[in-house]
Design an enzyme around this catalytic site. Structure first.
Site, mmCIF file in Angstrom:
data_model
loop_
_atom_site.group_PDB
_atom_site.id
_atom_site.type_symbol
_atom_site.label_atom_id
_atom_site.label_comp_id
_atom_site.label_asym_id
_atom_site.label_seq_id
_atom_site.Cartn_x
_atom_site.Cartn_y
_atom_site.Cartn_z
ATOM 1 N N ASP A 1 0.880 -1.183 0.003
ATOM 2 C CA ASP A 1 -0.165 0.018 0.073
ATOM 3 C C ASP A 1 0.813 1.205 0.067
ATOM 4 O O ASP A 1 0.533 2.067 -1.028
ATOM 5 C CB ASP A 1 -1.101 0.059 1.082
ATOM 6 C CG ASP A 1 -0.476 0.064 2.441
ATOM 7 O OD1 ASP A 1 0.784 -0.442 2.643
ATOM 8 O OD2 ASP A 1 -1.037 0.800 3.363
ATOM 9 N N THR A 2 1.760 1.416 0.857
ATOM 10 C CA THR A 2 2.759 2.524 0.900
ATOM 11 C C THR A 2 3.754 2.710 -0.309
ATOM 12 O O THR A 2 3.931 3.759 -0.559
ATOM 13 C CB THR A 2 3.537 2.615 2.209
ATOM 14 O OG1 THR A 2 4.409 1.484 2.240
ATOM 15 C CG2 THR A 2 2.736 2.902 3.240
ATOM 16 N N TYR B 1 2.678 -12.526 -1.202
ATOM 17 C CA TYR B 1 1.344 -13.081 -1.114
ATOM 18 C C TYR B 1 0.863 -13.489 -2.489
ATOM 19 O O TYR B 1 1.720 -13.030 -3.567
ATOM 20 C CB TYR B 1 0.492 -11.447 -0.699
ATOM 21 C CG TYR B 1 0.313 -10.326 -1.489
ATOM 22 C CD1 TYR B 1 -0.670 -10.239 -2.734
ATOM 23 C CD2 TYR B 1 1.323 -9.485 -1.827
ATOM 24 C CE1 TYR B 1 -0.825 -9.115 -3.676
ATOM 25 C CE2 TYR B 1 1.196 -8.199 -2.735
ATOM 26 C CZ TYR B 1 0.348 -8.307 -3.426
ATOM 27 O OH TYR B 1 0.120 -7.190 -4.235
ATOM 28 N N ASN C 1 -6.132 2.779 6.781
ATOM 29 C CA ASN C 1 -6.231 1.458 6.026
ATOM 30 C C ASN C 1 -6.371 0.244 6.977
ATOM 31 O O ASN C 1 -5.413 -0.569 6.884
ATOM 32 C CB ASN C 1 -4.803 1.387 5.082
ATOM 33 C CG ASN C 1 -5.130 0.554 3.883
ATOM 34 O OD1 ASN C 1 -6.171 -0.118 3.494
ATOM 35 N ND2 ASN C 1 -4.101 0.488 3.049
ATOM 36 N N ARG D 1 -6.929 -3.211 8.477
ATOM 37 C CA ARG D 1 -7.176 -4.424 7.907
ATOM 38 C C ARG D 1 -7.268 -5.404 9.279
ATOM 39 O O ARG D 1 -6.004 -5.935 9.909
ATOM 40 C CB ARG D 1 -5.969 -4.896 6.998
ATOM 41 C CG ARG D 1 -5.946 -4.037 5.784
ATOM 42 C CD ARG D 1 -7.193 -4.420 4.873
ATOM 43 N NE ARG D 1 -7.091 -3.653 3.567
ATOM 44 C CZ ARG D 1 -7.882 -2.566 3.324
ATOM 45 N NH1 ARG D 1 -8.553 -2.169 4.288
ATOM 46 N NH2 ARG D 1 -7.788 -1.801 2.517
ATOM 47 N N GLY E 1 -15.780 6.008 -1.545
ATOM 48 C CA GLY E 1 -16.028 5.255 -2.949
ATOM 49 C C GLY E 1 -16.726 6.252 -3.971
ATOM 50 O O GLY E 1 -16.514 7.185 -4.320
ATOM 51 N N ALA E 2 -17.657 5.728 -4.637
ATOM 52 C CA ALA E 2 -18.519 6.233 -5.725
ATOM 53 C C ALA E 2 -19.151 7.672 -5.280
ATOM 54 O O ALA E 2 -19.788 8.606 -6.007
ATOM 55 C CB ALA E 2 -19.583 4.989 -6.304
ATOM 56 N N ALA F 1 -6.781 1.285 -5.713
ATOM 57 C CA ALA F 1 -7.764 2.622 -5.688
ATOM 58 C C ALA F 1 -7.320 3.581 -4.855
ATOM 59 O O ALA F 1 -7.208 4.867 -5.297
ATOM 60 C CB ALA F 1 -9.167 2.143 -5.903
ATOM 61 N N ASP G 1 -4.694 3.833 -2.811
ATOM 62 C CA ASP G 1 -3.561 4.161 -2.763
ATOM 63 C C ASP G 1 -3.306 5.280 -3.851
ATOM 64 O O ASP G 1 -2.387 6.237 -3.810
ATOM 65 C CB ASP G 1 -2.663 2.749 -2.727
ATOM 66 C CG ASP G 1 -2.864 1.892 -1.663
ATOM 67 O OD1 ASP G 1 -3.377 2.105 -0.935
ATOM 68 O OD2 ASP G 1 -2.559 0.752 -2.148
#
Length: 305
Positions: free
Chosen positions: A30-31, A88, A166, A168, A228-229, A257, A259
């Site tokens: 991500d970073t 991953y 972020n 998780r 989001g949208a 998206a 990031d």
């Protein structure tokens, strides 16, 4: 006038399906993704650096070469004898992606092990970016404290410290530790860029106003809440604005998206655009990214404004 953007976290080896039982190798995280899009969107006067810890193995060397070729500096990356990167695997079934991770032995967990080196790296930067994943992968509470103390020091010295929670949950030992550490991360930041879905699910926020109020109560003066949208809501020093999302012509892969939005937003904010202008541009970049496969797309494909 230029500057230096430092992104701190973990880059992993990515394996994806290539057909006929074969796997394709890549690198992402991500970073790093945010650094990638910041570099792609910033003028050359700005330097972008990625800080992590890697091993002394061939995969670590290959990863560093990949990042360097993107124009992202890696000179401060810590090297751990005997260490290796995390890995991953992307599983694809009926168009849906799931992930399997191998990161418990990742060298990145030790990125805060040398406090003096960490401090020297942070001191060179004008803006420091990190995420909830950065905090989640650190090897113990002492490492988290060391890392956040350097960010608090940076903030106190006038540097811009940017945090994307972020969230998780699978990366954390328990929910209480997760929420407390995310909150501590926000206290160290000047700008927080949460995703509202994460905040409502994990903190129980009823609406975006609640998310903004909670972070402002922690001393955060600047917020970009992504939804989001529905676009992004911005609160900078109490001035509220909204930036609409950009409709993607097609959605191929939503990886990165958020990031890419973050990297593009920061690229415009530090070069003098208003928060709303920066967010509108970032929405265009994110809409482009999700129309292509993979977390990292070629800079030539991105909009320029």
């Amino acid at each position: 006038m230029g500057g230096r953007l430092l992104s701190v976290g973990e880059c992993m080896v990515e394996l994806s399906q290539a057909g006929d039982g074969l796997l394709r190798k890549g690198f992402a995280g991500d970073t790093l993704n945010t650094a990638w899009y910041a570099r792609a969107c910033l003028p050359s006067e700005w330097k972008v650096e990625f800080f992590t810890a890697l091993g002394d193995d061939p995969l670590s060397a290959e990863m560093l070469s990949f990042i360097d070729k993107a124009g992202i500096e890696t000179g401060s990356v810590a090297r751990i004898t005997g260490g290796t990167p995390g890995l991953y695997l992307i599983n694809l079934k009926d168009g849906e992606r799931t992930f399997s991770y191998w990161r418990n032995a990742s060298a990145a967990r030790k990125l805060a092990i040398d406090a003096d080196h960490l401090r020297a790296t942070v001191e060179k930067a004008d803006l420091i970016y990190f995420s909830g994943i950065t905090l989640a992968i650190l090897e113990n509470a002492l490492a988290v404290d060391t890392f956040l103390s350097e960010l608090r020091r940076a903030r106190a010295s006038g540097k811009q410290v940017v945090f994307d929670p972020n969230i998780r949950p699978r990366l954390w030992a328990d929910k209480r530790t997760m929420l407390d550490t995310i909150t501590a991360g926000a206290r160290a930041a000047t700008l927080v860029m949460p995703s509202f879905d994460d905040e409502t699910v994990n903190f129980g926020d009823a609406d975006i106003d609640a998310t903004i109020a909670r972070y402002r109560a922690l001393g955060v003066s600047q917020l970009v809440v992504k939804d989001g949208a529905k676009g992004a809501t911005l609160d900078f020093g109490g001035e509220r604005s909204h930036a609409p999302a950009t409709q993607a012509p097609s959605v191929v892969d939503t990886t990165s998206a958020g990031d890419s939005f973050n990297g593009a937003f920061l690229s415009r904010l530090v070069t003098g655009r208003t928060p709303q202008e920066a967010a509108i541009f970032a929405a265009k970049v994110a809409a482009t990214v999700i129309g292509h496969h993979g977390a990292l797309i070629e800079p030539a494909l991105l909009p320029h404004d």
